[in-house]
Design a protein around this motif. Structure first.
Motif, PDB file in Angstrom:
ATOM      1  N   ALA A  90      44.584  59.694  12.147  1.00 14.27           N
ATOM      2  CA  ALA A  90      44.612  58.313  12.653  1.00 14.27           C
ATOM      3  C   ALA A  90      44.721  58.278  14.172  1.00 14.27           C
ATOM      4  CB  ALA A  90      45.768  57.544  12.020  1.00 14.27           C
ATOM      5  N   GLU A  91      45.557  59.126  14.733  1.00 20.82           N
ATOM      6  CA  GLU A  91      45.721  59.178  16.188  1.00 20.82           C
ATOM      7  C   GLU A  91      44.445  59.692  16.856  1.00 20.82           C
ATOM      8  OE1 GLU A  91      49.530  58.965  14.227  1.00 20.82           O
ATOM      9  OE2 GLU A  91      47.956  60.472  13.991  1.00 20.82           O
ATOM     10  N   ARG A  92      43.864  60.729  16.260  1.00 20.82           N
ATOM     11  CA  ARG A  92      42.588  61.247  16.781  1.00 20.82           C
ATOM     12  C   ARG A  92      41.528  60.151  16.767  1.00 20.82           C
ATOM     13  NH1 ARG A  92      39.544  64.476  12.533  1.00 20.82           N
ATOM     14  NH2 ARG A  92      39.474  62.338  11.777  1.00 20.82           N
ATOM     15  N   ASP A  93      41.414  59.459  15.656  1.00 21.01           N
ATOM     16  CA  ASP A  93      40.386  58.428  15.521  1.00 21.01           C
ATOM     17  C   ASP A  93      40.604  57.278  16.496  1.00 21.01           C
ATOM     18  OD1 ASP A  93      39.329  60.029  13.550  1.00 21.01           O
ATOM     19  OD2 ASP A  93      39.946  58.727  11.894  1.00 21.01           O
ATOM     20  N   ALA A  94      41.852  56.867  16.696  1.00 19.18           N
ATOM     21  CA  ALA A  94      42.146  55.785  17.638  1.00 19.18           C
ATOM     22  C   ALA A  94      41.807  56.215  19.064  1.00 19.18           C
ATOM     23  CB  ALA A  94      43.620  55.391  17.530  1.00 19.18           C
ATOM     24  N   TRP A  95      42.142  57.447  19.414  1.00 18.04           N
ATOM     25  CA  TRP A  95      41.818  57.977  20.743  1.00 18.04           C
ATOM     26  C   TRP A  95      40.307  57.959  20.940  1.00 18.04           C
ATOM     27  CZ3 TRP A  95      39.214  61.696  23.438  1.00 18.04           C
ATOM     28  CH2 TRP A  95      39.678  62.024  24.709  1.00 18.04           C
ATOM     29  N   LEU A  96      39.578  58.381  19.920  1.00 16.06           N
ATOM     30  CA  LEU A  96      38.116  58.435  20.030  1.00 16.06           C
ATOM     31  C   LEU A  96      37.487  57.047  20.088  1.00 16.06           C
ATOM     32  CD1 LEU A  96      37.330  61.463  17.703  1.00 16.06           C
ATOM     33  CD2 LEU A  96      37.000  61.339  20.189  1.00 16.06           C
ATOM     34  N   VAL A  97      38.055  56.062  19.416  1.00 18.53           N
ATOM     35  CA  VAL A  97      37.550  54.691  19.523  1.00 18.53           C
ATOM     36  C   VAL A  97      37.640  54.220  20.971  1.00 18.53           C
ATOM     37  CG1 VAL A  97      38.112  52.283  18.962  1.00 18.53           C
ATOM     38  CG2 VAL A  97      37.893  53.965  17.139  1.00 18.53           C
ATOM     39  N   CYS A  98      38.770  54.471  21.593  1.00 23.58           N
ATOM     40  CA  CYS A  98      38.955  54.072  22.994  1.00 23.58           C
ATOM     41  C   CYS A  98      37.994  54.821  23.907  1.00 23.58           C
ATOM     42  CB  CYS A  98      40.393  54.321  23.426  1.00 23.58           C
ATOM     43  SG  CYS A  98      41.613  53.314  22.556  1.00 23.58           S
ATOM     44  N   MET A  99      37.842  56.119  23.678  1.00 28.38           N
ATOM     45  CA  MET A  99      36.978  56.910  24.546  1.00 28.38           C
ATOM     46  C   MET A  99      35.506  56.566  24.323  1.00 28.38           C
ATOM     47  SD  MET A  99      36.709  58.925  27.058  1.00 28.38           S
ATOM     48  CE  MET A  99      38.367  59.572  27.304  1.00 28.38           C
ATOM     49  N   ALA A 124      39.405  66.458  20.518  1.00 25.71           N
ATOM     50  CA  ALA A 124      40.364  65.560  19.865  1.00 25.71           C
ATOM     51  C   ALA A 124      40.722  66.066  18.471  1.00 25.71           C
ATOM     52  CB  ALA A 124      39.795  64.143  19.798  1.00 25.71           C
ATOM     53  N   ASP A 125      39.747  66.580  17.750  1.00 25.28           N
ATOM     54  CA  ASP A 125      40.024  67.106  16.414  1.00 25.28           C
ATOM     55  C   ASP A 125      40.905  68.351  16.498  1.00 25.28           C
ATOM     56  OD1 ASP A 125      39.542  66.795  13.555  1.00 25.28           O
ATOM     57  OD2 ASP A 125      38.564  68.744  13.738  1.00 25.28           O
ATOM     58  N   TRP A 126      40.655  69.188  17.480  1.00 25.91           N
ATOM     59  CA  TRP A 126      41.439  70.407  17.657  1.00 25.91           C
ATOM     60  C   TRP A 126      42.887  70.084  18.029  1.00 25.91           C
ATOM     61  CZ3 TRP A 126      43.648  72.772  22.043  1.00 25.91           C
ATOM     62  CH2 TRP A 126      44.087  74.079  21.835  1.00 25.91           C
ATOM     63  N   MET A 127      43.120  68.938  18.636  1.00 24.38           N
ATOM     64  CA  MET A 127      44.455  68.559  19.078  1.00 24.38           C
ATOM     65  C   MET A 127      45.372  68.149  17.926  1.00 24.38           C
ATOM     66  SD  MET A 127      44.655  68.870  22.362  1.00 24.38           S
ATOM     67  CE  MET A 127      46.000  67.789  22.814  1.00 24.38           C
ATOM     68  N   ARG A 128      44.799  67.876  16.756  1.00 21.97           N
ATOM     69  CA  ARG A 128      45.638  67.460  15.623  1.00 21.97           C
ATOM     70  C   ARG A 128      46.685  68.518  15.322  1.00 21.97           C
ATOM     71  NH1 ARG A 128      42.818  66.684  10.613  1.00 21.97           N
ATOM     72  NH2 ARG A 128      41.278  68.128  11.371  1.00 21.97           N
TER      73      ARG A 128
END
Length: 142
Positions: A90-99, A124-128
């Motif tokens: 969810a955090e990855r996806d939210a970050w990517l929506v903004c970017m 972003a996926d690797w950061m999970r």
């Protein structure tokens, strides 16, 4: 980061520091305003100024521009620097929506924009660091 379709770096191709600055500003503007980014915004300090500055310096260097990040911070070690924050899908996806929105608004070259987004999505996926991450504690694929 080399720009596959052109000579030079992607930093040069997209317009340099001015474009990176605008990208980061719009990214955090989205984080401040999009409902789907509410949870990741809450992770950040009220004053985003220092965070924006770090991301601007990192992205300048990451895209092949001047080394503004590593002389002060050293190796990025992004995953290690973010272990104190729970980062799941969810955090990855939210970050990517903004970017993605910021990239669409700032980067006019569709190929460059797609390439940047693809690389940012991998990062972003690797950061999970929450269950479901395909990487073990050393960042190696399991």
């Amino acid at each position: 980061m080399q720009d596959a379709g052109h000579k030079g770096t992607i930093f040069e191709h997209i317009g340099g520091a001015e474009v990176i600055d605008r990208l980061v500003d719009l990214f955090y503007e989205r984080m401040d305003t999009l409902a789907e980014a509410k949870d990741i915004r809450a992770i950040h300090a009220a004053d985003l100024g220092p965070t924006k500055d770090v991301l601007k310096r990192y992205l300048c260097e990451w895209t092949g521009g001047p080394k503004l990040y590593s002389p002060e911070k050293g190796h990025p070690r992004l995953r290690q620097r973010h272990l104190h924050v729970a980062i799941g899908e969810a955090e990855r996806d939210a970050w990517l929506v903004c970017m993605r929105g910021a990239l669409e608004e700032v980067i006019s070259d569709a190929e460059a924009r797609a390439g940047l987004y693809e690389n940012m999505a991998k990062l972003a996926d690797w950061m999970r660091n929450q269950p479901g991450n395909p990487h073990d504690a050393r960042g190696q694929a399991t």
